[in-house]
Structures are given as C-alpha cells and as structure tokens.
Design a protein around this motif. Structure first.
Motif, PDB file in Angstrom:
ATOM      1  N   CYS A  41     151.208  10.651 -38.743  1.00 21.91           N
ATOM      2  CA  CYS A  41     152.354   9.740 -38.778  1.00 21.91           C
ATOM      3  C   CYS A  41     152.935   9.638 -37.365  1.00 21.91           C
ATOM      4  N   CYS A  44     157.015  11.214 -37.791  1.00 28.31           N
ATOM      5  CA  CYS A  44     157.278  12.647 -38.019  1.00 28.31           C
ATOM      6  C   CYS A  44     156.135  13.520 -37.487  1.00 28.31           C
ATOM      7  N   CYS A  55     153.046   7.256 -44.726  1.00 27.49           N
ATOM      8  CA  CYS A  55     153.655   8.586 -44.721  1.00 27.49           C
ATOM      9  C   CYS A  55     154.654   8.684 -45.877  1.00 27.49           C
ATOM     10  N   MET A  57     156.990  10.772 -46.234  1.00 25.21           N
ATOM     11  CA  MET A  57     158.335  11.133 -45.762  1.00 25.21           C
ATOM     12  C   MET A  57     159.030   9.964 -45.070  1.00 25.21           C
ATOM     13  N   CYS A  58     158.265   9.215 -44.281  1.00 29.28           N
ATOM     14  CA  CYS A  58     158.862   8.176 -43.442  1.00 29.28           C
ATOM     15  C   CYS A  58     158.668   6.765 -44.006  1.00 29.28           C
TER      16      CYS A  58
END
Ligand SMILES: [Zn+2]
Length: 162
Positions: A41, A44, A55, A57-58
């Motif tokens: 990513c 992150c 990703c 998370m992002c």
C-alpha cells in the motif's frame, strides 16, 4: 394423521470455474516460478500476500509489487484434532498464520516436521516447496512450513501482525 415432516436430506452439488485476474493472477504467475509476490500500500506501506486490489485499512488501490521471502514467523495457530473428509493429514496437525519476511499481513499455511504441541507463537519457519517439476499456478507449490533453527521472535515484535 401422518407424522409431521421435521427434516429432509437433499444432496446438493455446485460445480463452478473460478477465473483469477488482477493481483491474484500475478501472484499465481510468480508462485509458478517459485517466487512469492505481494503488493504494498502506498499510504500505510503494509505488504499483503497474496496481493489484493485495495488496502483494507486505507481503501486505496495498491499497485506496488514486492517479492517477499519464503521464511516467516508464526503469529497465531490452531492444533487440528478433528478429522475432515477432504483433508488427508495425520492428526493432530497445525494450521497457522505466518507473517512472511517482508510482508505485514499473515499468510495461512500448515506447519509440519514438528510435534503439534511444540508449535508456538513467534516460532520461525520456512516454506517446504514441492519439487520444481511439479510447480504450477497454485499455492500448493508450497507444501507446508517447517521450523527454522532460529530464536523465537518476541511477541512485541510481531503483535502488530496479529
Ligand atoms: Zn494501506
């Protein structure tokens, strides 16, 4: 009056063809050559193996391909003591999450060549590959992971990968 129907048994079957594309296809192309491909990513910097498009998370698309090693650390695991119709492994066996060196997201695999009760979090392991002439576009090229003769990794050093 007849008895009410309480249950029925109906055999079911579903055949399908799974067609890979994108990151999964790239991963399989490389695993056929004995290389483990991940994707990083750009925000992150976490490395996913196998790679995926976005990703978690992002929420952004990932395109930065990176190769990771076939060594890693057991983060969590379970000892399987219950037989399954489709798995021909001697019981008990260990299924583990392994964060490969260079990756951030654990990879799910078997751990063998060690008694199940001796497997532990933080244990260092290495992939055992099938013979090269058998390599194909499958994760089955890695038969399992075996212990490495290295000190265990302290919990604080891998806890972010759980
Ligand atoms: Zn990210």
């Amino acid at each position: 009056m007849s008895e009410p129907v309480k249950s029925i048994t109906t055999p079911a079957r579903c055949d399908y063809t799974f067609t890979v594309s994108g990151k999964a296809a790239r991963f399989l192309e490389e695993i056929k050559q004995g290389r483990i491909l991940g994707v990083r990513c750009s925000n992150c910097h976490k490395v996913y193996v196998p790679g995926k498009g976005t990703c978690a998370m992002c929420g952004i698309e990932m395109n930065d391909e990176v190769f990771v090693k076939d060594t890693g650390t057991v983060t969590t695991y379970c000892v399987v003591r219950v037989p399954s119709e489709n798995i021909e492994l001697e019981l008990p066996y260990v299924a583990a999450h392994i964060v490969l060196d260079g990756a951030d997201i654990p990879f799910f695999a078997l751990v063998q060549e060690i008694p199940a009760d001796d497997v532990r979090m933080g244990m260092r392991v290495q992939a055992v590959w099938a013979p090269k002439e058998e390599w194909d576009i499958t994760l089955g090229n890695i038969r399992y992971f075996k212990p490495l003769d290295e000190p265990d990794v302290p919990f604080d050093d891998f806890k972010e990968h759980l």
